[in-house]
Design a protein around this motif. Structure first.
Motif, mmCIF file in Angstrom:
data_model
loop_
_atom_site.group_PDB
_atom_site.id
_atom_site.type_symbol
_atom_site.label_atom_id
_atom_site.label_comp_id
_atom_site.label_asym_id
_atom_site.label_seq_id
_atom_site.Cartn_x
_atom_site.Cartn_y
_atom_site.Cartn_z
ATOM 1 N N THR A 101 45.326 35.890 47.592
ATOM 2 C CA THR A 101 44.622 36.487 46.608
ATOM 3 C C THR A 101 43.596 35.182 45.971
ATOM 4 O O THR A 101 42.509 35.943 45.595
ATOM 5 C CB THR A 101 45.769 36.822 45.475
ATOM 6 N N ALA A 160 37.857 43.862 47.590
ATOM 7 C CA ALA A 160 38.300 44.605 46.499
ATOM 8 C C ALA A 160 39.681 45.484 46.596
ATOM 9 O O ALA A 160 40.573 45.446 45.793
ATOM 10 C CB ALA A 160 37.184 45.391 45.970
ATOM 11 N N SER A 161 39.654 45.894 47.797
ATOM 12 C CA SER A 161 40.967 46.778 48.102
ATOM 13 C C SER A 161 42.156 45.802 48.121
ATOM 14 O O SER A 161 43.351 46.406 47.769
ATOM 15 C CB SER A 161 40.754 47.590 49.496
ATOM 16 N N LEU A 186 42.935 44.960 44.696
ATOM 17 C CA LEU A 186 43.665 46.151 44.149
ATOM 18 C C LEU A 186 45.176 46.445 44.194
ATOM 19 O O LEU A 186 45.887 46.670 43.397
ATOM 20 C CB LEU A 186 42.933 47.424 44.697
ATOM 21 N N HIS A 200 43.234 44.505 38.137
ATOM 22 C CA HIS A 200 42.625 45.308 37.914
ATOM 23 C C HIS A 200 41.093 45.077 37.298
ATOM 24 O O HIS A 200 40.115 45.930 37.413
ATOM 25 C CB HIS A 200 43.401 46.235 36.771
ATOM 26 N N ILE A 233 38.613 44.611 39.863
ATOM 27 C CA ILE A 233 38.375 45.924 40.674
ATOM 28 C C ILE A 233 37.467 46.558 39.428
ATOM 29 O O ILE A 233 36.265 47.128 40.186
ATOM 30 C CB ILE A 233 39.686 46.682 40.635
ATOM 31 N N THR A 234 37.646 46.431 38.263
ATOM 32 C CA THR A 234 36.674 47.255 37.384
ATOM 33 C C THR A 234 35.168 46.427 37.426
ATOM 34 O O THR A 234 34.266 47.217 37.667
ATOM 35 C CB THR A 234 37.211 47.139 35.758
ATOM 36 N N THR A 287 34.091 44.943 39.900
ATOM 37 C CA THR A 287 33.379 45.294 41.339
ATOM 38 C C THR A 287 32.815 46.845 41.280
ATOM 39 O O THR A 287 31.770 46.999 41.803
ATOM 40 C CB THR A 287 34.432 45.299 42.403
#
Length: 339
Positions: free
Chosen positions: A241, A287-288, A291, A296, A299-300, A302
């Motif tokens: 990560t 991004a997956s 996720l 979160h 991801i937002t 992105t």
């Protein structure tokens, strides 16, 4: 971009290059935090170099805290040299280097356009030289003579290298290297000197703290890893990560495909493309992964970035710079639309 390595020589006829003539042990003091401990041991068993690598969280300064340990003889039997090869402005060519002083302190400088670098040592440089790579750089001098015999003050408009000698006996084998990046050489020198004068333990803790807090927001694997090396698997998850997040830009919420350029040894300055650009496919894939880990906020960001950089006809460029401007002008099927 800059490459830093140590060269070591006995006061007679021994010469060793840290990256080629040692065995390497790399570890992370704290999983999920991009700070590293490296132990490089001479293949001839003459010395060991122990180092910590981290950054100043308040300014653009990369630090290496180093301990040089003689395995044969004593510190006074060795010479150590730090060499830095800058590639400012994403190019090896067109760089200029010089040796000067800032407020009386010896500093090695480099510059290309609006990109400047200052290279300093906590113990100061006992000798300094700058030169053109493969012609007059200190590596050539040290390889031939096992010590620095030339001290060039300027190397203008080329592929350059900066080198400084460290008096190991005077510093007791413990010293810190700082490479600072700014738009102005004097600002870079000031940043490097400020970082070297700070409490490095406190700085490293401050650098790690935001990463540590971010890791706490992610999905925990406690109780979910079955069999095998459970703690090792959790550490690898944290490191994975971390790697995904390191590739992200803070300003725009995008992510480059890779911090390195594949086949870099065979590419020139004019070949500006590669995976160090933003590729829509790769950004969505990374991004997956984030996720799945529960990141979160990333991801937002992105999704906001993807909306902002989408072309008027609805497709995304094959690859682009972090500002959203396309690099390649072709159309690549797996980059045209999200899938």
């Amino acid at each position: 971009d800059a490459e830093i390595c140590l060269l070591t020589g006995l006061r007679k006829d021994f010469f060793a290059e840290e990256k080629n003539d040692t065995t390497h042990e790399v570890s992370q003091p704290e999983p999920g935090v991009p700070a590293y401990r490296i132990v490089n041991t001479c293949k001839s068993n003459r010395f060991r170099i122990e180092k910590e690598i981290f950054a100043d969280p308040r300014q653009d300064v990369l630090l290496q805290r180093i301990r040089f340990v003689p395995l044969q003889g004593s510190l006074k039997d060795f010479r150590a040299y730090a060499i830095l090869s800058p590639r400012l402005g994403d190019r090896g060519s067109g760089n200029s280097a010089w040796a000067a002083r800032y407020k009386g302190r010896p500093v090695l400088f480099a510059r290309r356009d609006a990109n400047a670098l200052a290279f300093c040592a906590s113990c100061g440089w006992s000798r300094r030289s700058v030169g053109f790579v493969g012609v007059s750089d200190a590596w050539q001098d040290l390889h031939r003579n096992k010590r620095m015999t030339a001290q060039y003050a300027h190397a203008d408009n080329g592929h350059v290298a900066l080198a400084g000698e460290i008096d190991l006996a005077a510093c007791g084998g413990d010293f810190v290297l700082a490479a600072a990046f700014q738009v102005d050489p004097n600002a870079a020198a000031l940043a490097a000197i400020l970082s070297l004068g700070d409490n490095l333990d406190a700085m490293r803790s401050a650098y790690a703290a935001p990463w540590r807090e971010w890791q706490k927001t992610l999905m925990s694997l406690d109780g979910k890893v079955q069999g095998g090396d459970r703690s090792g698997n959790v550490d690898r998850y944290r490191s994975s990560t971390m790697v995904l997040r390191v590739h992200r830009t803070q300003r725009f919420g995008s992510a480059v495909a890779s911090l390195a350029v594949p086949w870099g040894n065979h590419r020139g300055d004019d070949e500006t493309g590669g995976y160090h650009l933003v590729w829509t496919r790769d950004m969505v894939e990374s991004a997956s992964g984030l996720l799945a880990a529960g990141a979160h906020e990333e991801i937002t960001r992105t999704l906001q970035n993807l909306c902002a950089i989408q072309e008027a006809d609805g497709h995304w460029p094959q690859d682009m710079w972090v500002n959203g401007c396309p690099h390649a002008r072709g159309v690549q099927l797996d980059e045209v639309a999200l899938h």
